[in-house]
Design a protein around this motif. Structure first.
Motif, mmCIF file in Angstrom:
data_model
loop_
_atom_site.group_PDB
_atom_site.id
_atom_site.type_symbol
_atom_site.label_atom_id
_atom_site.label_comp_id
_atom_site.label_asym_id
_atom_site.label_seq_id
_atom_site.Cartn_x
_atom_site.Cartn_y
_atom_site.Cartn_z
ATOM 1 N N LYS A 152 0.837 -1.205 0.000
ATOM 2 C CA LYS A 152 0.000 0.000 0.000
ATOM 3 C C LYS A 152 0.874 1.258 0.000
ATOM 4 N N VAL A 153 1.962 1.225 0.744
ATOM 5 C CA VAL A 153 2.877 2.372 0.777
ATOM 6 C C VAL A 153 3.545 2.536 -0.579
ATOM 7 N N GLN A 154 3.946 1.435 -1.208
ATOM 8 C CA GLN A 154 4.568 1.520 -2.519
ATOM 9 C C GLN A 154 3.593 2.056 -3.563
ATOM 10 N N GLU A 155 2.336 1.636 -3.477
ATOM 11 C CA GLU A 155 1.324 2.132 -4.407
ATOM 12 C C GLU A 155 1.121 3.637 -4.228
ATOM 13 N N ALA A 156 1.019 4.063 -2.972
ATOM 14 C CA ALA A 156 0.849 5.491 -2.698
ATOM 15 C C ALA A 156 2.053 6.289 -3.194
ATOM 16 N N ALA A 157 3.235 5.760 -3.010
ATOM 17 C CA ALA A 157 4.443 6.448 -3.478
ATOM 18 C C ALA A 157 4.442 6.557 -5.001
ATOM 19 N N GLY A 158 3.975 5.517 -5.668
ATOM 20 C CA GLY A 158 3.887 5.557 -7.128
ATOM 21 C C GLY A 158 2.902 6.609 -7.606
ATOM 22 N N LEU A 159 1.761 6.711 -6.929
ATOM 23 C CA LEU A 159 0.766 7.720 -7.296
ATOM 24 C C LEU A 159 1.304 9.126 -7.069
ATOM 25 N N VAL A 160 1.981 9.322 -5.958
ATOM 26 C CA VAL A 160 2.559 10.635 -5.666
ATOM 27 C C VAL A 160 3.624 10.991 -6.704
ATOM 28 N N GLY A 161 4.444 10.025 -7.069
ATOM 29 C CA GLY A 161 5.476 10.272 -8.077
ATOM 30 C C GLY A 161 4.878 10.618 -9.433
ATOM 31 N N ALA A 162 3.820 9.916 -9.818
ATOM 32 C CA ALA A 162 3.168 10.199 -11.096
ATOM 33 C C ALA A 162 2.543 11.592 -11.087
ATOM 34 N N ARG A 163 1.914 11.937 -9.985
ATOM 35 C CA ARG A 163 1.293 13.267 -9.881
ATOM 36 C C ARG A 163 2.364 14.363 -9.914
ATOM 37 N N ALA A 164 3.458 14.137 -9.232
ATOM 38 C CA ALA A 164 4.545 15.122 -9.239
ATOM 39 C C ALA A 164 5.096 15.302 -10.647
ATOM 40 N N SER A 165 5.179 14.225 -11.393
ATOM 41 C CA SER A 165 5.660 14.303 -12.766
ATOM 42 C C SER A 165 4.704 15.122 -13.633
ATOM 43 N N GLN A 166 3.387 14.929 -13.439
ATOM 44 C CA GLN A 166 2.396 15.699 -14.190
ATOM 45 C C GLN A 166 2.501 17.185 -13.863
ATOM 46 N N VAL A 167 2.623 17.500 -12.586
ATOM 47 C CA VAL A 167 2.716 18.898 -12.166
ATOM 48 C C VAL A 167 3.983 19.535 -12.730
ATOM 49 N N ALA A 168 5.085 18.816 -12.704
ATOM 50 C CA ALA A 168 6.338 19.348 -13.240
ATOM 51 C C ALA A 168 6.232 19.598 -14.741
ATOM 52 N N SER A 169 5.561 18.702 -15.446
ATOM 53 C CA SER A 169 5.399 18.868 -16.886
ATOM 54 C C SER A 169 4.550 20.101 -17.196
ATOM 55 N N LYS A 170 3.459 20.274 -16.442
ATOM 56 C CA LYS A 170 2.615 21.455 -16.647
ATOM 57 C C LYS A 170 3.380 22.737 -16.329
ATOM 58 N N ALA A 171 4.165 22.715 -15.267
ATOM 59 C CA ALA A 171 4.941 23.891 -14.889
ATOM 60 C C ALA A 171 5.952 24.226 -15.980
ATOM 61 N N LYS A 172 6.587 23.212 -16.540
ATOM 62 C CA LYS A 172 7.563 23.433 -17.602
ATOM 63 C C LYS A 172 6.892 24.056 -18.827
ATOM 64 N N ASP A 173 5.700 23.560 -19.178
ATOM 65 C CA ASP A 173 4.971 24.118 -20.308
ATOM 66 C C ASP A 173 4.597 25.572 -20.064
ATOM 67 N N ARG A 174 4.128 25.870 -18.858
ATOM 68 C CA ARG A 174 3.735 27.248 -18.541
ATOM 69 C C ARG A 174 4.936 28.192 -18.575
ATOM 70 N N VAL A 175 6.056 27.746 -18.054
ATOM 71 C CA VAL A 175 7.250 28.580 -18.087
ATOM 72 C C VAL A 175 7.677 28.807 -19.535
ATOM 73 N N GLY A 176 7.581 27.785 -20.368
ATOM 74 C CA GLY A 176 7.934 27.911 -21.780
ATOM 75 C C GLY A 176 7.034 28.891 -22.505
ATOM 76 N N GLU A 177 5.744 28.949 -22.126
ATOM 77 C CA GLU A 177 4.818 29.894 -22.748
ATOM 78 C C GLU A 177 5.112 31.321 -22.291
ATOM 79 N N LYS A 178 5.431 31.487 -21.026
ATOM 80 C CA LYS A 178 5.640 32.826 -20.475
ATOM 81 C C LYS A 178 7.015 33.392 -20.807
ATOM 82 N N MET A 179 8.019 32.524 -20.910
ATOM 83 C CA MET A 179 9.396 32.972 -21.143
ATOM 84 C C MET A 179 10.037 32.164 -22.269
ATOM 85 N N PRO A 180 9.659 32.425 -23.500
ATOM 86 C CA PRO A 180 10.208 31.633 -24.610
ATOM 87 C C PRO A 180 11.683 31.914 -24.872
#
Length: 106
Positions: free
Chosen positions: A41-69
Motif C-alpha cells: 500500500k505504501v509503494q502504491e501510494a508512493a507511485g501515485l505521488v510520483g506520477a502526480r509530481a511528474s504531471q505537475v512538473a510537466s505542466k509547470a515546464k509548459d507554462r514557463v515555456g509559454e511565459k518565457m520563450p
C-alpha cells in the motif's frame, strides 16, 4: 585521584551500555522503517505521488515555456546549442581599445 578513576570507569561503563542500547534501538527502528517501505500500500501510494509530481512538473515546464520563450531550458524544442535558433539574443563582442592591442591612437 581515586574519585577521578571511579568517575572515568563510570563514564566508560555508561558509554558501553549506552552504545549497545542505542544500536539495538537503531536496528529496531531500521527494521520497522523497512517493513513500512516494503508494504504494498505504501509503494502504491508512493507511485501515485510520483506520477502526480511528474504531471505537475510537466505542466509547470509548459507554462514557463509559454511565459518565457527566450529561456532555452524552458523551450519545448530544447535547442540550447550555440547556433541560430537557440532562443538567445546575440551579445555584442566587447573588444579592447586599439592602444591596448599595440596599435596607434592617431
Amino acid at each position: 585521584m581515586r574519585y577521578r578513576v571511579v568517575f572515568i570507569v563510570g563514564l566508560a561503563v555508561g558509554y558501553v551500555l549506552g552504545t549497545r542500547a542505542g544500536r539495538e534501538r537503531y536496528e529496531q527502528i531500521k527494521r520497522l522503517a523497512q517493513r513500512v517501505a516494503d508494504n504494498p500500500k505504501v509503494q502504491e501510494a508512493a507511485g501515485l505521488v510520483g506520477a502526480r509530481a511528474s504531471q505537475v512538473a510537466s505542466k509547470a515546464k509548459d507554462r514557463v515555456g509559454e511565459k518565457m520563450p527566450f529561456i532555452p531550458s524552458a523551450r519545448s524544442d530544447n535547442s540550447a546549442g550555440g547556433g541560430p535558433g537557440n532562443g538567445l539574443t546575440p551579445t555584442a563582442r566587447v573588444g579592447t581599445p586599439t592602444t591596448e592591442r599595440g596599435g596607434s591612437t592617431l
